[in-house]
Design a protein around this motif. Structure first.
Motif, PDB file in Angstrom:
ATOM      1  N   LEU A   1      37.724  30.491  33.469  1.00  0.00           N
ATOM      2  CA  LEU A   1      37.319  31.831  33.942  1.00  0.00           C
ATOM      3  C   LEU A   1      38.101  32.204  35.192  1.00  0.00           C
ATOM      4  CD1 LEU A   1      35.497  34.339  33.941  1.00  0.00           C
ATOM      5  CD2 LEU A   1      33.731  32.980  35.075  1.00  0.00           C
ATOM      6  N   SER A   2      38.248  31.240  36.085  1.00  0.00           N
ATOM      7  CA  SER A   2      38.971  31.487  37.330  1.00  0.00           C
ATOM      8  C   SER A   2      40.437  31.829  37.045  1.00  0.00           C
ATOM      9  CB  SER A   2      38.861  30.240  38.203  1.00  0.00           C
ATOM     10  OG  SER A   2      39.704  30.360  39.279  1.00  0.00           O
ATOM     11  N   MET A   3      41.039  31.076  36.115  1.00  0.00           N
ATOM     12  CA  MET A   3      42.433  31.362  35.735  1.00  0.00           C
ATOM     13  C   MET A   3      42.537  32.791  35.199  1.00  0.00           C
ATOM     14  SD  MET A   3      44.319  31.650  32.734  1.00  0.00           S
ATOM     15  CE  MET A   3      43.336  30.820  31.481  1.00  0.00           C
ATOM     16  N   ARG A   4      41.559  33.174  34.374  1.00  0.00           N
ATOM     17  CA  ARG A   4      41.599  34.510  33.756  1.00  0.00           C
ATOM     18  C   ARG A   4      41.388  35.595  34.821  1.00  0.00           C
ATOM     19  NH1 ARG A   4      43.950  34.009  29.506  1.00  0.00           N
ATOM     20  NH2 ARG A   4      42.376  32.779  28.434  1.00  0.00           N
ATOM     21  N   ILE A   5      40.510  35.349  35.783  1.00  0.00           N
ATOM     22  CA  ILE A   5      40.301  36.335  36.854  1.00  0.00           C
ATOM     23  C   ILE A   5      41.613  36.499  37.631  1.00  0.00           C
ATOM     24  CG2 ILE A   5      39.040  36.848  39.001  1.00  0.00           C
ATOM     25  CD1 ILE A   5      36.635  35.321  37.780  1.00  0.00           C
ATOM     26  N   GLY A   6      42.292  35.387  37.865  1.00  0.00           N
ATOM     27  CA  GLY A   6      43.593  35.453  38.554  1.00  0.00           C
ATOM     28  C   GLY A   6      44.578  36.322  37.790  1.00  0.00           C
ATOM     29  N   GLN A   7      44.631  36.163  36.480  1.00  0.00           N
ATOM     30  CA  GLN A   7      45.524  36.999  35.656  1.00  0.00           C
ATOM     31  C   GLN A   7      45.117  38.464  35.735  1.00  0.00           C
ATOM     32  OE1 GLN A   7      45.221  35.554  31.640  1.00  0.00           O
ATOM     33  NE2 GLN A   7      46.833  34.019  31.886  1.00  0.00           N
ATOM     34  N   ALA A   8      43.818  38.698  35.697  1.00  0.00           N
ATOM     35  CA  ALA A   8      43.318  40.087  35.712  1.00  0.00           C
ATOM     36  C   ALA A   8      43.630  40.762  37.051  1.00  0.00           C
ATOM     37  CB  ALA A   8      41.812  40.100  35.445  1.00  0.00           C
ATOM     38  N   ILE A   9      43.512  40.007  38.120  1.00  0.00           N
ATOM     39  CA  ILE A   9      43.830  40.543  39.458  1.00  0.00           C
ATOM     40  C   ILE A   9      45.321  40.902  39.527  1.00  0.00           C
ATOM     41  CG2 ILE A   9      44.101  39.893  41.899  1.00  0.00           C
ATOM     42  CD1 ILE A   9      41.529  38.195  41.563  1.00  0.00           C
ATOM     43  N   ALA A  10      46.148  40.054  38.944  1.00  0.00           N
ATOM     44  CA  ALA A  10      47.597  40.288  38.988  1.00  0.00           C
ATOM     45  C   ALA A  10      48.018  41.439  38.069  1.00  0.00           C
ATOM     46  CB  ALA A  10      48.342  39.011  38.585  1.00  0.00           C
ATOM     47  N   HIS A  11      47.206  41.725  37.055  1.00  0.00           N
ATOM     48  CA  HIS A  11      47.535  42.786  36.085  1.00  0.00           C
ATOM     49  C   HIS A  11      47.439  44.162  36.745  1.00  0.00           C
ATOM     50  CE1 HIS A  11      47.649  44.827  32.170  1.00  0.00           C
ATOM     51  NE2 HIS A  11      46.667  45.586  32.621  1.00  0.00           N
ATOM     52  N   GLU A  12      48.453  44.983  36.546  1.00  0.00           N
ATOM     53  CA  GLU A  12      48.409  46.345  37.110  1.00  0.00           C
ATOM     54  C   GLU A  12      47.834  47.292  36.064  1.00  0.00           C
ATOM     55  OE1 GLU A  12      51.862  46.729  40.401  1.00  0.00           O
ATOM     56  OE2 GLU A  12      52.573  46.738  38.336  1.00  0.00           O
ATOM     57  N   GLY A  13      46.554  47.593  36.206  1.00  0.00           N
ATOM     58  CA  GLY A  13      45.886  48.456  35.236  1.00  0.00           C
ATOM     59  C   GLY A  13      44.444  47.993  35.053  1.00  0.00           C
ATOM     60  N   PHE A  14      43.763  48.601  34.091  1.00  0.00           N
ATOM     61  CA  PHE A  14      42.341  48.305  33.884  1.00  0.00           C
ATOM     62  C   PHE A  14      42.183  46.947  33.211  1.00  0.00           C
ATOM     63  CE2 PHE A  14      38.160  48.343  32.128  1.00  0.00           C
ATOM     64  CZ  PHE A  14      37.413  49.239  32.862  1.00  0.00           C
ATOM     65  N   SER A  15      41.514  46.019  33.888  1.00  0.00           N
ATOM     66  CA  SER A  15      41.278  44.715  33.267  1.00  0.00           C
ATOM     67  C   SER A  15      39.791  44.487  33.106  1.00  0.00           C
ATOM     68  CB  SER A  15      41.931  43.591  34.074  1.00  0.00           C
ATOM     69  OG  SER A  15      41.638  43.693  35.442  1.00  0.00           O
ATOM     70  N   LEU A  16      39.429  44.062  31.892  1.00  0.00           N
ATOM     71  CA  LEU A  16      38.030  43.753  31.569  1.00  0.00           C
ATOM     72  C   LEU A  16      37.914  42.277  31.241  1.00  0.00           C
ATOM     73  CD1 LEU A  16      35.063  44.473  30.599  1.00  0.00           C
ATOM     74  CD2 LEU A  16      36.065  44.733  28.319  1.00  0.00           C
ATOM     75  N   ILE A  17      36.981  41.594  31.910  1.00  0.00           N
ATOM     76  CA  ILE A  17      36.611  40.248  31.457  1.00  0.00           C
ATOM     77  C   ILE A  17      35.120  40.284  31.138  1.00  0.00           C
ATOM     78  CG2 ILE A  17      36.574  37.781  31.923  1.00  0.00           C
ATOM     79  CD1 ILE A  17      38.753  38.167  33.992  1.00  0.00           C
ATOM     80  N   ASP A  18      34.819  40.268  29.853  1.00  0.00           N
ATOM     81  CA  ASP A  18      33.429  40.192  29.413  1.00  0.00           C
ATOM     82  C   ASP A  18      33.044  38.718  29.506  1.00  0.00           C
ATOM     83  OD1 ASP A  18      31.063  41.406  27.868  1.00  0.00           O
ATOM     84  OD2 ASP A  18      31.666  39.729  26.583  1.00  0.00           O
ATOM     85  N   THR A  19      32.214  38.385  30.488  1.00  0.00           N
ATOM     86  CA  THR A  19      31.896  36.977  30.732  1.00  0.00           C
ATOM     87  C   THR A  19      30.539  36.630  30.137  1.00  0.00           C
ATOM     88  OG1 THR A  19      33.157  37.086  32.773  1.00  0.00           O
ATOM     89  CG2 THR A  19      31.716  35.202  32.518  1.00  0.00           C
ATOM     90  N   LEU A  20      30.559  35.785  29.120  1.00  0.00           N
ATOM     91  CA  LEU A  20      29.309  35.348  28.498  1.00  0.00           C
ATOM     92  C   LEU A  20      28.560  34.523  29.531  1.00  0.00           C
ATOM     93  CD1 LEU A  20      30.902  34.255  25.103  1.00  0.00           C
ATOM     94  CD2 LEU A  20      29.604  36.352  25.541  1.00  0.00           C
ATOM     95  N   GLN A  21      27.400  35.022  29.925  1.00  0.00           N
ATOM     96  CA  GLN A  21      26.709  34.421  31.071  1.00  0.00           C
ATOM     97  C   GLN A  21      25.353  33.867  30.667  1.00  0.00           C
ATOM     98  OE1 GLN A  21      25.173  37.158  33.936  1.00  0.00           O
ATOM     99  NE2 GLN A  21      24.104  35.493  34.941  1.00  0.00           N
ATOM    100  N   ILE A  22      25.108  32.637  31.038  1.00  0.00           N
ATOM    101  CA  ILE A  22      23.806  32.037  30.758  1.00  0.00           C
ATOM    102  C   ILE A  22      22.741  32.671  31.659  1.00  0.00           C
ATOM    103  CG2 ILE A  22      22.466  29.899  31.031  1.00  0.00           C
ATOM    104  CD1 ILE A  22      24.902  28.380  30.005  1.00  0.00           C
TER     105      ILE A  22
END
Ligand SMILES: Cc1ncc(C[n+]2csc(CCOP(=O)(O)OP(=O)(O)O)c2C)c(N)n1
Length: 283
Positions: free
Chosen positions: A176-197
């Motif tokens: 998840l952390s790796m993906r958040i890092g990618q999303a932060i670096a992405h220029e544009g709208f980034s969605l991470i739907d995080t399946l949460q307990i």
């Protein structure tokens, strides 16, 4: 200083076993790893258990109204596009009460990272059904079982032109952390739907359930530049694919606004704006 204290200013008040602990740690790890000074980040919090992170994370932030975190996030980015803007929001806030903001900000490719804490419930108010609750599920607001079929947020994101679309699991903090890092670096709208307990109001979908009902996109072979494939994966139900569904490069909203090309709105030379003349035009 580029360190995030672990105890600021209060310890989290989430229930034992809540996925929000993992998501908050993943955000901290991603920000530290990004190398970007933490004062360059603003987190916009929605209302709910997820939004209560506002009290526990030592970063600039804004606590919005329920369902309304996305518009101020887009506004902050337009006011100072040097900032990295992250939205922390529940599935009730993003896909229910705030769905119109979600749909329309994706179309504009506003450069914000939207982290949806998708526990399939309105949890802070004790577990009513949300747009992602499975049909037939008994909750306090659906004592005979939910009648509606659930929303498919990733399919909505694909069809509404989001440029970074992922689903991750709150129990896999490194990924998840790796993906958040990618999303932060992405220029544009980034969605991470995080399946949460949500161990209290959705105890059925626990760690074991998610292990049995999710599959890594890299295991099944998926090309994140293939939009049609992303749509097909987003519609899957038996096993929920997890990973990066789709990414494309397209100018972000602020990159298309002519006034923002020379400087951020914050840094515009205000002396050239003749406010009196401007106001007189409207008298
Ligand atoms: C406009 C508005 N509607 C309803 C509420 C009541 N309310 C507060 S938190 C909440 C549930 C939040 O659920 P979700 O957005 O999924 O976040 P979670 O608590 O699950 O993290 C609701 C309905 C509110 N505060 N404001």
């Amino acid at each position: 200083m580029n360190q995030l204290p672990t105890k600021y200013p209060y310890l989290p008040t989430w229930c034992p076993g809540c996925g929000n602990f993992g998501i908050m740690n993943a955000i901290k790890m991603a920000i530290l790893k990004s190398g970007i000074p933490r004062e360059k980040f603003v987190v916009v919090y929605d209302i709910g258990c997820a939004g209560n992170m506002a009290d526990f994370l030592d970063l600039y932030g804004f606590h919005g109204l329920h369902g309304r975190a996305l518009p101020p996030a887009a506004g902050i980015k337009l006011a100072n596009h040097d900032l990295k803007v992250i939205v922390v929001i529940g599935d009730g806030g993003c896909y229910g009460e705030g769905a119109t903001h979600f749909i329309n900000l994706m179309r504009g490719n506003h450069d914000i990272t939207v982290l949806v804490h998708d526990n399939h419930r309105y949890s802070l108010t004790t577990g009513q059904m949300s747009p992602t609750t499975d049909q037939g599920t008994k909750t306090k607001s659906t004592p005979e079982g939910a009648l509606e079929v659930p929303m498919k947020p990733l399919a909505l994101a694909v069809s509404n032109h989001a440029t970074f679309i992922a689903r991750e699991f709150s129990g896999n903090i490194p990924q998840l952390s790796m993906r958040i890092g990618q999303a932060i670096a992405h220029e544009g709208f980034s969605l991470i739907d995080t399946l949460q307990i949500c161990s209290v109001y959705n105890p059925t979908q626990d760690l074991k359930w998610y292990k049995e009902h999710t599959v890594g996109l890299e295991m099944i072979g998926h090309d994140p530049s293939d939009k049609a494939a992303a749509w097909a994966r987003a519609m899957e139900e038996d096993k929920l694919p997890v990973g990066l569904f789709y990414q494309e490069k397209r100018p972000a909203y602020h990159q298309l606004v002519s006034e923002l090309q020379s400087a951020t709105l914050l840094n515009h030379d205000k002396s050239v704006v003749k406010m009196d003349e401007l106001l007189n035009e409207y008298r």
